[in-house]
Design an enzyme around this catalytic site. Structure first.
Site, short mmCIF file in Angstrom:
data_model
loop_
_atom_site.label_atom_id
_atom_site.label_comp_id
_atom_site.label_asym_id
_atom_site.label_seq_id
_atom_site.Cartn_x
_atom_site.Cartn_y
_atom_site.Cartn_z
N GLU A 46 -9.79 -29.87 -15.53
CA GLU A 46 -10.30 -30.98 -14.73
C GLU A 46 -9.26 -31.30 -13.67
O GLU A 46 -8.09 -31.56 -13.97
CB GLU A 46 -10.52 -32.19 -15.65
CG GLU A 46 -10.93 -33.41 -14.87
CD GLU A 46 -11.99 -34.23 -15.60
OE1 GLU A 46 -12.45 -33.83 -16.67
OE2 GLU A 46 -12.34 -35.30 -15.05
N ASN A 89 -10.48 -36.43 -21.09
CA ASN A 89 -11.90 -36.43 -21.45
C ASN A 89 -12.01 -35.40 -22.57
O ASN A 89 -12.37 -34.25 -22.36
CB ASN A 89 -12.76 -36.04 -20.25
CG ASN A 89 -12.59 -37.03 -19.11
OD1 ASN A 89 -12.55 -38.23 -19.32
ND2 ASN A 89 -12.42 -36.52 -17.90
N GLU A 100 -15.10 -44.63 -18.29
CA GLU A 100 -15.90 -43.58 -17.63
C GLU A 100 -16.78 -42.81 -18.61
O GLU A 100 -16.80 -41.59 -18.62
CB GLU A 100 -14.99 -42.61 -16.87
CG GLU A 100 -14.26 -43.27 -15.72
CD GLU A 100 -13.51 -42.28 -14.83
OE1 GLU A 100 -13.06 -41.24 -15.34
OE2 GLU A 100 -13.39 -42.57 -13.63
N ARG A 126 -4.74 -45.33 -22.83
CA ARG A 126 -4.82 -45.48 -21.38
C ARG A 126 -5.47 -46.79 -20.95
O ARG A 126 -6.45 -47.24 -21.56
CB ARG A 126 -5.58 -44.31 -20.75
CG ARG A 126 -4.83 -43.01 -20.92
CD ARG A 126 -5.63 -41.86 -20.40
NE ARG A 126 -5.39 -41.57 -19.00
CZ ARG A 126 -6.35 -41.34 -18.11
NH1 ARG A 126 -7.62 -41.46 -18.44
NH2 ARG A 126 -6.06 -41.01 -16.88
N ARG A 144 -12.79 -53.59 -8.74
CA ARG A 144 -12.29 -52.58 -9.68
C ARG A 144 -10.77 -52.64 -9.82
O ARG A 144 -10.22 -52.36 -10.89
CB ARG A 144 -12.73 -51.19 -9.20
CG ARG A 144 -12.21 -50.10 -10.08
CD ARG A 144 -12.86 -48.77 -9.76
NE ARG A 144 -12.04 -47.68 -10.25
CZ ARG A 144 -12.22 -46.42 -9.94
NH1 ARG A 144 -13.19 -46.07 -9.13
NH2 ARG A 144 -11.42 -45.49 -10.42
N ASP A 190 -6.96 -45.63 -8.52
CA ASP A 190 -7.04 -44.26 -9.04
C ASP A 190 -6.31 -43.22 -8.21
O ASP A 190 -6.93 -42.49 -7.44
CB ASP A 190 -8.51 -43.86 -9.16
CG ASP A 190 -8.69 -42.57 -9.94
OD1 ASP A 190 -7.69 -42.06 -10.45
OD2 ASP A 190 -9.83 -42.09 -10.04
N GLU A 223 1.72 -43.53 -15.56
CA GLU A 223 1.04 -42.24 -15.48
C GLU A 223 0.98 -41.86 -14.01
O GLU A 223 0.39 -42.58 -13.20
CB GLU A 223 -0.37 -42.33 -16.08
CG GLU A 223 -1.17 -41.05 -15.94
CD GLU A 223 -2.58 -41.12 -16.57
OE1 GLU A 223 -2.83 -42.02 -17.38
OE2 GLU A 223 -3.41 -40.26 -16.22
N GLU A 276 -5.09 -34.22 -6.77
CA GLU A 276 -6.54 -34.46 -6.69
C GLU A 276 -6.93 -35.10 -5.37
O GLU A 276 -7.89 -34.68 -4.72
CB GLU A 276 -6.98 -35.35 -7.86
CG GLU A 276 -8.44 -35.73 -7.81
CD GLU A 276 -8.89 -36.60 -8.98
OE1 GLU A 276 -8.07 -36.85 -9.89
OE2 GLU A 276 -10.06 -37.01 -8.98
C1 BDP Z 1 -10.03 -39.58 -12.00
C2 BDP Z 1 -10.49 -38.16 -12.05
C3 BDP Z 1 -11.24 -37.84 -13.30
C4 BDP Z 1 -10.40 -38.26 -14.50
C5 BDP Z 1 -10.05 -39.72 -14.39
C6 BDP Z 1 -9.08 -40.15 -15.47
O1 BDP Z 1 -11.32 -37.92 -10.93
O2 BDP Z 1 -11.51 -36.48 -13.31
O3 BDP Z 1 -11.07 -38.01 -15.68
O4 BDP Z 1 -9.39 -39.95 -13.19
O5 BDP Z 1 -7.91 -40.33 -15.17
O6 BDP Z 1 -9.08 -39.66 -10.98
O7 BDP Z 1 -9.48 -40.34 -16.61
#
Ligand code: BDP
Length: 687
Positions: free
Chosen positions: A137, A185, A266, A299, A310, A339, A361, A367
């Site tokens: 991922e 995930n 998520e 987390r 958010r 994020d 973190e 990304e």
């Molecule tokens: C986002 C990512 C996603 C991750 C999520 C996370 O796009 O793929 O699963 O963070 O940190 O930035 O859990």
């Protein structure tokens, strides 16, 4: 035929010797002999001795003593005391770290004087977002080095072991002492026997290098793989299931590090599915791990579709739980409140949760920063974050000090970086992405290091000396290299993150990405069927009146989550640093900036500047040609061309899109866009 065979042989030899980047920052070969005195032996010390012999650059015939000491009040944990001719530590790993420090100094021309080195954080981890089918991922450097798809996917091969030990060596050389082997995930399957056996094999290879293994777990595992009716953390069967699972893990991996958990976030299962709190869920796991010395990293990356800003949600959800977590539990908080954007202010949770251990973190994988195509050195971003003042305990309560135990008596201290490593021959997809792996390790070890020093070390180690050079750093050859290669390339690295911020989202803008790949621009992207906080307009709020997210006291009031005097500083548009302006304020297009320009003009100049910076990087790199091997030179040259094309796309997309609202001309001394907005809006990919 003969000619063909000779060509084949020649090609094989050439490829074998081609510089493919696999060697990372390990370039040096010993230039003489070294005598090692060490009365103890262990797998870790053997590695220390091997590395010393293989890469010794000091005086030939010199003696190095590796000494285990019991009582040196200045040495902490796996720290060490380095002095000319001697390395002292309390642990074998401390000796290994000392050896790497010495070798690094020899290669970079830094002096060795007597000095004690201690790690800033007890746990310095890479989080691999690797899926069990081998995909990663947000990975941009090929498939996983740990997992693969297919029938024999769990067979441990000699190649696997070789790669894992190279990986562990690289980590040890920069002080990284743990790895989470699977995606946050998480698949419940990771906790089944077959996978745990592979984890055991990985742990065995990493262990001598001082690396512990950790796993991301899926909170619903008891019901998904355990056959239970529920995964409610307060259910006795569930508690028992986790206790037994932990026992099973420690039988296989006695030094197992613990669990990383993304829960109720998520779409991932979590305690809230059963009406329980984060503390209920996290503590239950912490209790299971406690007897074995394991920890839980829980987390704080949570946000619901509630409609509340958010950026406020992690704080709102976790602050009321401060003091309710077990002491072998650490809350893992992303550097920013949203994020991993190119620039965010620090998350207000840092320093605010005073009775709970907190760990930063960071995201090493780029990304949102050009992935493996753009040259973006992240150390400057992390330095900015670590040095941010939370003011929680007065001036100087930096994020670094709030998390490393200097201010709050955290039982455990830790820092994690989401890994950018994959099966690509050069590990990270881009030579300069290796610098981010390197930088993360160095900062995790010493959170006071400057990005400039880290860049300097990395360049010297990674591009080595030319064959003609000696290690005498006073030679004319070295001076030339310093002036024409090291200095400009270092400067390029140090400017590269700001360049990306400029051409992507300057002045506090954020989340303008195309949702398909998080690579190219998508400030227009807002289909009706997705939740608002997944669309770009939610974040930029552009209309004919202005642009920016109002998080002031009269807006979403996210500013209230920061401590005074910071709260007032950012709340007031006159004192809010301009780099965060549109993060905290919604302002008219003709708002007067400090430069005297209007907001619109200033924004245009930032986009243009970002593009021009990449243009300058191209020139710097072209001039670096005499100092770099041909392979890496042209790989980076090609990537810079692509980065330049994309910076142009970003500039054109954002300026043309926002111009529809500002209705103002792009200043005439700026190059005109070369794309049409319609084409950009209908493009699916910008790679
Ligand atoms: C986002 C990512 C996603 C991750 C999520 C996370 O796009 O793929 O699963 O963070 O940190 O930035 O859990």
């Amino acid at each position: 035929m003969k000619v063909l065979i000779s060509i084949c042989i020649l090609l094989t030899v050439l490829t074998l010797h081609a510089e493919n980047g696999h060697k990372l920052w390990f370039r040096a070969k010993s230039t003489g002999s070294v005598k090692i005195i060490c009365s103890k032996s262990s797998a870790t010390l053997d590695i220390a001795k091997r590395e010393l012999k293989q890469t010794w650059q000091g005086k030939s015939g010199a003696t190095i003593t590796l000494l285990m000491v019991k009582s040196d009040p200045l040495i902490k944990g796996d720290g060490f005391r380095l002095s000319p001719g001697k390395i002292q530590a309390k642990t074998d790993l401390g000796i290994l770290y000392g050896v790497f420090e010495l070798l690094r100094r020899q290669q970079t021309g830094e002096q060795v004087i007597e000095e004690v080195f201690n790690p800033s954080y007890e746990r310095r981890l890479l989080d691999h977002w690797d899926n069990l089918d081998g995909t990663i991922e947000r990975g941009y450097a090929g498939h996983s080095i740990f997992w693969r798809k297919g029938k024999d996917s769990l067979v441990v091969t000699e190649n696997d072991k070789k790669l894992w030990s190279q990986y562990a060596l690289a980590n040890a050389s920069i002080g990284i002492n743990g790895a989470v082997l699977d995606n946050v995930n998480a698949s419940p399957l990771i906790l089944t026997k077959a996978y745990l056996v592979r984890v055991q094999a990985i742990a065995k290879v990493l262990r001598p290098y001082g690396m512990k293994t950790y796993l991301s777990i899926n909170f619903a595992s008891p019901s998904v793989i355990g056959g239970l009716k529920t995964s409610d953390p307060l259910n006795p069967e569930v508690i028992k299931w986790w206790r037994e699972k932990v026992i099973e893990i420690y039988k296989l991996i006695p030094d197992f590090g613990g669990f990383l958990v993304k829960a109720s976030s998520e779409g991932q299962p979590g305690p809230q599915d059963y009406g329980r709190t984060h503390a209920d869920g996290a503590n239950m796991l912490a209790d299971a791990l406690k007897p074995f010395g394991g920890i839980v990293m829980w987390r704080a990356f949570v946000y619901s579709a509630s409609g509340d800003d958010r950026a406020k949600q992690a704080y709102s959800e976790f602050m009321p739980l401060d003091g309710k977590f077990r002491d072998n539990l650490i809350i893992q908080v992303k550097n920013g409140p949203v994020d991993f954007q190119p620039r965010e202010p620090f998350s207000p949770l840092f320093g605010a949760m005073k009775k709970t251990s907190l760990m930063p973190e960071l995201q090493i994988t780029q990304e949102y920063l050009g992935q493996s195509i753009h040259l973006v050195f992240l150390a400057t971003m992390w330095e900015e974050f670590l040095k941010s003042d939370t003011y929680q305990e007065g001036v100087g309560s930096t994020v670094a000090r709030c998390t490393d135990g200097s201010i709050y008596p955290q039982k455990h201290t830790a820092i994690a970086g989401v890994s950018n490593i994959g099966l690509d021959t050069n590990w990270c997809g881009h030579t300069f992405a290796q610098a981010n792996w390197y930088a993360f390790g160095r900062l995790a070890w010493d959170n006071t290091l400057s990005s400039s020093q880290i860049a300097d070390e990395w360049i010297k180690l990674t591009f080595g000396q030319t064959s003609k050079d000696t290690n005498d750093f006073t030679t004319p050859i070295y001076a030339d290299r310093n002036e024409n290669f090291l200095r400009p390339v270092r400067q390029m690295m140090l400017e590269s993150r700001e360049a990306a911020v400029n051409y992507m989202m300057p002045l506090g803008l954020h989340c303008l990405f195309s949702p398909y790949d998080h690579y190219g621009p998508g400030p227009w992207w807002a289909p009706k069927y997705v939740r608002k906080d997944w669309t770009a307009p939610y974040y930029h709020q552009a209309d004919t009146n202005g642009i920016g997210f109002d998080r002031t006291q009269t807006g979403s009031n996210a500013v209230s989550q920061y401590h005074e005097p910071l709260r007032s500083i950012i709340n007031n548009v006159k004192t809010c640093p301009e780099i965060y302006l549109l993060w905290f304020h919604h302002l008219p297009w003709d708002y007067k900036m400090k430069s005297g320009l209007t907001l619109w003009d200033e924004m245009c100049y930032h986009y243009e500047e970002g593009l021009q910076e990449v243009r300058r990087f191209q020139k710097i790199w072209d001039k670096a040609k005499p100092y770099v091997d041909a392979e890496r030179f042209s790989l980076i040259q090609n990537k810079l061309r692509k980065q330049c094309e994309n910076a142009q796309v970003w500039k054109d997309a954002c300026l043309l899109y926002f111009q529809q609202f500002s209705r103002l001309p792009i200043p005439y001394n700026i190059e005109r866009p070369v794309h049409n907005l319609d084409d950009l809006e209908s493009a699916r990919s910008f790679y």
